[in-house]
Design a protein around this motif. Structure first.
Motif, PDB file in Angstrom:
ATOM      1  N   GLU A   5       4.310 -59.827  41.933  1.00 27.35           N
ATOM      2  CA  GLU A   5       4.867 -60.597  40.837  1.00 27.35           C
ATOM      3  C   GLU A   5       4.724 -62.066  41.199  1.00 27.35           C
ATOM      4  N   ARG A  64       2.531 -60.104  36.363  1.00 24.88           N
ATOM      5  CA  ARG A  64       2.630 -58.877  37.149  1.00 24.88           C
ATOM      6  C   ARG A  64       1.204 -58.425  37.403  1.00 24.88           C
ATOM      7  N   HIS A  96       6.670 -52.014  39.589  1.00 25.45           N
ATOM      8  CA  HIS A  96       7.042 -52.942  38.523  1.00 25.45           C
ATOM      9  C   HIS A  96       8.098 -52.305  37.641  1.00 25.45           C
ATOM     10  N   SER A 101      10.880 -59.015  31.524  1.00 23.38           N
ATOM     11  CA  SER A 101      11.628 -59.533  32.671  1.00 23.38           C
ATOM     12  C   SER A 101      13.014 -59.986  32.214  1.00 23.38           C
TER      13      SER A 101
END
Length: 117
Positions: A5, A64, A96, A101
């Motif tokens: 990330e 990502r 992930h 997010s």
């Protein structure tokens, strides 16, 4: 391949289109070196806690990726050399998380904070 990330902050005097083109540019750098960007998010202009290079605000972006280590190192090297990028943070993760997010979620969706008195 390892999962990463990335968050970077670009200068505040860029336009939104220029900031988003930086995301695309660094995504192609990863792709050219054998990696791929699974998801990217443009968080917009946010106020920083302290000045960086005489800037109080910056364009925040989040990537990502699934890439080999040399591809990530090359992307970070190019980010650090780019005049418009002020800060870079890369974290290796085991997996992930699904969905957007935390920055892109609404306050009601987060729900992991307790109530204030």
């Amino acid at each position: 391949m390892p999962l990463y990330e990335h968050v970077f902050i670009a200068r505040q005097d860029l336009s939104n289109a220029q900031a988003e083109s930086l995301v695309e540019h660094f995504s192609t750098v990863l792709a050219d070196n054998g990696g791929k960007v699974l998801e990217n998010e443009y968080w917009g202009v946010k106020t920083m806690a302290y000045k960086i290079n005489k800037n109080r605000k910056g364009h925040y972006a989040f990537l990502r990726s699934d890439a080999p280590s040399p591809a990530v190192q090359e992307m970070e090297r190019l980010m650090r050399l780019h005049d418009d990028v002020m800060r870079v943070l890369t974290i290796k993760v085991d997996e992930h998380q699904e969905g957007p997010s935390v920055q892109m979620q609404k306050r009601e969706e987060r729900g992991d904070r307790r109530e204030r008195r």
